[in-house]
Motif scaffolding. Structure first.
Motif, PDB file in Angstrom:
ATOM      1  N   ALA A 288     -13.985  43.832 -24.587  1.00  0.00           N
ATOM      2  CA  ALA A 288     -14.887  44.400 -23.589  1.00  0.00           C
ATOM      3  C   ALA A 288     -16.268  44.662 -24.191  1.00  0.00           C
ATOM      4  CB  ALA A 288     -14.297  45.699 -23.037  1.00  0.00           C
ATOM      5  N   GLN A 289     -16.269  45.180 -25.398  1.00  0.00           N
ATOM      6  CA  GLN A 289     -17.535  45.491 -26.068  1.00  0.00           C
ATOM      7  C   GLN A 289     -18.366  44.222 -26.270  1.00  0.00           C
ATOM      8  OE1 GLN A 289     -17.371  46.367 -30.235  1.00  0.00           O
ATOM      9  NE2 GLN A 289     -18.843  48.064 -30.058  1.00  0.00           N
ATOM     10  N   ALA A 290     -17.665  43.095 -26.546  1.00  0.00           N
ATOM     11  CA  ALA A 290     -18.377  41.826 -26.733  1.00  0.00           C
ATOM     12  C   ALA A 290     -19.075  41.389 -25.449  1.00  0.00           C
ATOM     13  CB  ALA A 290     -17.400  40.750 -27.204  1.00  0.00           C
ATOM     14  N   ILE A 291     -18.524  41.764 -24.304  1.00  0.00           N
ATOM     15  CA  ILE A 291     -19.107  41.381 -23.018  1.00  0.00           C
ATOM     16  C   ILE A 291     -20.259  42.294 -22.629  1.00  0.00           C
ATOM     17  CG2 ILE A 291     -18.641  41.128 -20.529  1.00  0.00           C
ATOM     18  CD1 ILE A 291     -15.689  40.606 -21.300  1.00  0.00           C
ATOM     19  N   THR A 292     -20.070  43.599 -22.812  1.00  0.00           N
ATOM     20  CA  THR A 292     -21.018  44.563 -22.241  1.00  0.00           C
ATOM     21  C   THR A 292     -21.819  45.337 -23.280  1.00  0.00           C
ATOM     22  OG1 THR A 292     -19.440  46.404 -22.266  1.00  0.00           O
ATOM     23  CG2 THR A 292     -19.417  44.960 -20.331  1.00  0.00           C
ATOM     24  N   GLY A 293     -21.490  45.178 -24.560  1.00  0.00           N
ATOM     25  CA  GLY A 293     -22.075  46.064 -25.550  1.00  0.00           C
ATOM     26  C   GLY A 293     -21.441  47.428 -25.444  1.00  0.00           C
ATOM     27  N   GLY A 294     -21.957  48.384 -26.212  1.00  0.00           N
ATOM     28  CA  GLY A 294     -21.415  49.734 -26.150  1.00  0.00           C
ATOM     29  C   GLY A 294     -20.726  50.137 -27.435  1.00  0.00           C
ATOM     30  N   ILE A 295     -19.927  51.181 -27.312  1.00  0.00           N
ATOM     31  CA  ILE A 295     -19.335  51.815 -28.479  1.00  0.00           C
ATOM     32  C   ILE A 295     -17.825  51.858 -28.287  1.00  0.00           C
ATOM     33  CG2 ILE A 295     -19.178  54.022 -29.729  1.00  0.00           C
ATOM     34  CD1 ILE A 295     -22.032  54.562 -28.398  1.00  0.00           C
ATOM     35  N   ILE A 296     -17.091  51.714 -29.375  1.00  0.00           N
ATOM     36  CA  ILE A 296     -15.638  51.900 -29.305  1.00  0.00           C
ATOM     37  C   ILE A 296     -15.281  53.168 -30.063  1.00  0.00           C
ATOM     38  CG2 ILE A 296     -13.390  50.994 -30.006  1.00  0.00           C
ATOM     39  CD1 ILE A 296     -14.554  48.195 -29.764  1.00  0.00           C
ATOM     40  N   VAL A 297     -14.491  54.015 -29.437  1.00  0.00           N
ATOM     41  CA  VAL A 297     -13.953  55.150 -30.172  1.00  0.00           C
ATOM     42  C   VAL A 297     -12.434  55.098 -30.104  1.00  0.00           C
ATOM     43  CG1 VAL A 297     -15.919  56.689 -29.895  1.00  0.00           C
ATOM     44  CG2 VAL A 297     -14.142  56.658 -28.162  1.00  0.00           C
ATOM     45  N   LEU A 298     -11.820  55.510 -31.189  1.00  0.00           N
ATOM     46  CA  LEU A 298     -10.369  55.604 -31.224  1.00  0.00           C
ATOM     47  C   LEU A 298     -10.023  57.076 -31.155  1.00  0.00           C
ATOM     48  CD1 LEU A 298     -10.032  53.115 -34.152  1.00  0.00           C
ATOM     49  CD2 LEU A 298      -9.118  52.733 -31.863  1.00  0.00           C
ATOM     50  N   PRO A 299      -8.811  57.399 -30.701  1.00  0.00           N
ATOM     51  CA  PRO A 299      -8.466  58.815 -30.768  1.00  0.00           C
ATOM     52  C   PRO A 299      -8.631  59.238 -32.220  1.00  0.00           C
ATOM     53  CG  PRO A 299      -6.651  57.457 -29.925  1.00  0.00           C
ATOM     54  CD  PRO A 299      -7.703  56.549 -30.388  1.00  0.00           C
ATOM     55  N   ASP A 300      -9.244  60.328 -32.559  1.00  0.00           N
ATOM     56  CA  ASP A 300      -9.402  61.461 -31.720  1.00  0.00           C
ATOM     57  C   ASP A 300     -10.714  61.404 -30.918  1.00  0.00           C
ATOM     58  OD1 ASP A 300     -10.843  64.115 -31.923  1.00  0.00           O
ATOM     59  OD2 ASP A 300     -10.574  63.938 -34.079  1.00  0.00           O
ATOM     60  N   PHE A 301     -10.577  61.650 -29.621  1.00  0.00           N
ATOM     61  CA  PHE A 301     -11.698  61.490 -28.715  1.00  0.00           C
ATOM     62  C   PHE A 301     -12.722  62.631 -28.803  1.00  0.00           C
ATOM     63  CE2 PHE A 301      -8.395  59.004 -26.355  1.00  0.00           C
ATOM     64  CZ  PHE A 301      -8.969  57.784 -26.613  1.00  0.00           C
ATOM     65  N   THR A 302     -12.380  63.676 -29.519  1.00  0.00           N
ATOM     66  CA  THR A 302     -13.340  64.776 -29.639  1.00  0.00           C
ATOM     67  C   THR A 302     -14.588  64.317 -30.396  1.00  0.00           C
ATOM     68  OG1 THR A 302     -12.246  65.502 -31.646  1.00  0.00           O
ATOM     69  CG2 THR A 302     -11.606  66.592 -29.597  1.00  0.00           C
ATOM     70  N   LYS A 303     -14.489  63.140 -31.029  1.00  0.00           N
ATOM     71  CA  LYS A 303     -15.623  62.629 -31.801  1.00  0.00           C
ATOM     72  C   LYS A 303     -16.646  61.885 -30.927  1.00  0.00           C
ATOM     73  CE  LYS A 303     -14.415  63.638 -36.172  1.00  0.00           C
ATOM     74  NZ  LYS A 303     -13.038  63.999 -36.096  1.00  0.00           N
ATOM     75  N   ILE A 304     -16.329  61.724 -29.625  1.00  0.00           N
ATOM     76  CA  ILE A 304     -17.215  60.949 -28.767  1.00  0.00           C
ATOM     77  C   ILE A 304     -18.632  61.484 -28.794  1.00  0.00           C
ATOM     78  CG2 ILE A 304     -17.742  60.299 -26.380  1.00  0.00           C
ATOM     79  CD1 ILE A 304     -14.775  60.175 -25.863  1.00  0.00           C
ATOM     80  N   LYS A 305     -18.751  62.793 -28.670  1.00  0.00           N
ATOM     81  CA  LYS A 305     -20.083  63.386 -28.590  1.00  0.00           C
ATOM     82  C   LYS A 305     -20.913  63.029 -29.823  1.00  0.00           C
ATOM     83  CE  LYS A 305     -20.201  67.195 -25.312  1.00  0.00           C
ATOM     84  NZ  LYS A 305     -21.254  66.758 -24.422  1.00  0.00           N
ATOM     85  N   GLU A 306     -20.246  63.029 -30.990  1.00  0.00           N
ATOM     86  CA  GLU A 306     -20.980  62.687 -32.212  1.00  0.00           C
ATOM     87  C   GLU A 306     -21.356  61.204 -32.227  1.00  0.00           C
ATOM     88  OE1 GLU A 306     -18.581  63.959 -35.504  1.00  0.00           O
ATOM     89  OE2 GLU A 306     -18.032  65.752 -34.372  1.00  0.00           O
ATOM     90  N   SER A 307     -20.405  60.337 -31.802  1.00  0.00           N
ATOM     91  CA  SER A 307     -20.640  58.895 -31.861  1.00  0.00           C
ATOM     92  C   SER A 307     -21.825  58.469 -31.009  1.00  0.00           C
ATOM     93  CB  SER A 307     -19.412  58.125 -31.375  1.00  0.00           C
ATOM     94  OG  SER A 307     -18.265  58.606 -31.988  1.00  0.00           O
ATOM     95  N   VAL A 308     -21.949  59.067 -29.835  1.00  0.00           N
ATOM     96  CA  VAL A 308     -22.989  58.617 -28.920  1.00  0.00           C
ATOM     97  C   VAL A 308     -24.269  59.418 -29.070  1.00  0.00           C
ATOM     98  CG1 VAL A 308     -21.312  57.805 -27.243  1.00  0.00           C
ATOM     99  CG2 VAL A 308     -22.238  60.093 -27.005  1.00  0.00           C
TER     100      VAL A 308
END
Ligand code: ZN
Length: 309
Positions: A288-308
Motif C-alpha cells: 500500500a505504501q508503494a502505491i500511496t506513499g506514507g508511513i508504516i507503523v507496527l504495534p506498538d501503536f502508541t508510537k504513531i504520534k512520534e513517527s508522524v
C-alpha cells in the motif's frame, strides 16, 4: 485431419511451462495459476481452477469436468484432438504448419471478450444484490446498547456503527463515494463475518472511525488499520481518523481509494502482526505504501504520534 508428424509426448514435453502464458492466449483462453476463476469453456462462475498439476496445462471445472491443456483448448475452440495437438506443436516450435486462420483467432478473441463482459456484468449484479442486502440489514437493525466485544476490548463505539439487540456490532463497508457495499458483523465473542452470499464486494471498501477534516493547504493524517478493535484503539490513543480495511490484503486497495478522495492526506499504515500468517500485515502495508506513499507503523501503536511528528 492433420496427420501428426510428432509424438504427443514430445509436444507435451515442449509445452511444459508454456501453457498459461504462451499456448492458451493464442486460443483466447485466459487462466491464472491456482486461482478460482470463471471457466473459459463453460463460463461456470468460481467453479474453475487451473493448477497445471501434471505440467500439461491441467485444470478442474466443477461444472464441465477436468482435463489437460489439450482438452481445455478443444472445449473452448471445438478443434479436433489431432488439430489441437498440431496447433500446440506449431506454437511450441515442433512444426511450422498451422491451420488456424486469423479469422479463427479473431473469433476466439471475440468469444473471450463476450465471456469477460458477461462475467463482469454478473459480478456487478451480485455485488449490487449484496449491497442492497447490507443496506437493509444496517438500516433495519433492531438496536441494543451493550457489546461484550467492545467491553472486553475496552474500546469505544464509533457513533456511525450499530449495536444490535443481541450484542453484535454492525460495521458498514463503504467505497470512496460513500456507497455501502457490505456490512461486517462482529459477534460478542469476536467472530467477524461479512455477508456470506456469493459475490459481495469488500475490495477497496472501508469504514472511517472519526471524521476526516481535510485541510486544503496542510497535510492531514489518516491512519489505515485492519480491524475495528485495533482501529478504535489507535483512534482513542491519537485522535486521528482511522480507516478500517477489515483485512490485510485490502489495505493497498483502500489506500488507493482514499488517495483519490484525500489527495493531501498523509497515510499511516498500521500493520497488524496478529494476522493469520507472520508478516502478512507488514507485506500488505508495504504494498500500500508503494502505491500511496506514507508511513508504516507496527504495534506498538502508541508510537504513531512520534513517527508522524
Ligand atoms: Zn467448465
Amino acid at each position: 485431419m492433420v496427420k501428426p508428424r510428432f509424438q504427443l509426448d514430445d509436444v507435451k514435453a515442449k509445452a511444459q511451462g508454456l501453457w498459461d502464458n504462451t499456448i492458451f492466449p493464442r486460443f483466447g483462453i485466459e487462466v491464472v495459476l491456482k486461482k478460482k476463476k470463471p471457466c473459459p469453456a463453460c463460463g461456470g462462475r468460481d467453479r474453475f481452477r487451473y493448477d497445471d498439476k501434471n505440467g500439461n496445462g491441467d485444470y478442474i471445472c466443477q461444472h464441465c469436468g477436468a482435463g489437460d491443456g489439450f482438452s481445455l483448448i478443444q472445449k473452448c475452440t471445438h478443434l479436433s484432438f489431432p488439430d489441437t495437438i498440431a496447433e500446440v506443436a506449431a506454437i511450441v516450435g515442433l512444426d511450422t504448419t498451422s491451420n488456424i486462420t486469423d479469422a479463427d483467432r479473431e473469433k476466439w478473441r471475440k468469444q473471450k471478450e463476450l465471456r469477460d463482459k458477461e462475467q463482469r456484468e454478473l459480478e456487478h449484479k451480485l455485488q449490487e444484490n449484496i449491497a442492497r442486502k447490507a443496506e437493509s440489514i444496517f438500516r433495519n437493525a433492531y438496536l441494543g446498547d451493550f457489546s461484550l466485544y467492545l467491553k472486553n476490548k475496552q474500546i469505544d463505539k464509533d457513533p456511525k456503527i450499530k449495536i444490535t439487540h443481541d450484542g453484535n456490532l454492525l460495521i458498514p463497508a463503504y467505497d470512496e463515494h460513500g456507497k455501502m457495499w457490505n456490512v461486517q458483523t462482529i459477534t460478542p465473542d469476536g467472530q467477524k463475518l461479512f455477508i456470506t452470499d456469493e459475490g459481495g464486494r469488500t475490495g477497496g471498501c472501508f469504514f472511517m472511525i472519526g471524521e476526516v477534516q481535510p485541510d486544503l493547504y496542510d497535510a492531514h493524517i489518516i491512519c489505515i488499520a485492519e480491524g475495528y478493535a485495533t482501529g478504535m484503539s489507535i483512534h482513542m490513543a491519537t485522535g486521528y481518523p482511522v480507516a478500517l480495511a477489515f483485512v490485510a490484503n485490502n489495505q493497498p486497495k483502500v489506500g488507493a481509494a482514499l488517495r483519490q478522495k484525500y489527495p493531501n492526506a498523509v497515510f499511516v499504515y498500521c500493520a497488524d502482526d496478529d494476522s493469520a500468517k507472520k508478516n502478512t500485515g507488514l507485506k500488505y502495508a508495504q504494498e500500500a505504501q508503494a502505491i500511496t506513499g506514507g508511513i508504516i507503523v507496527l504495534p506498538d501503536f502508541t508510537k504513531i504520534k512520534e513517527s508522524v511528528a
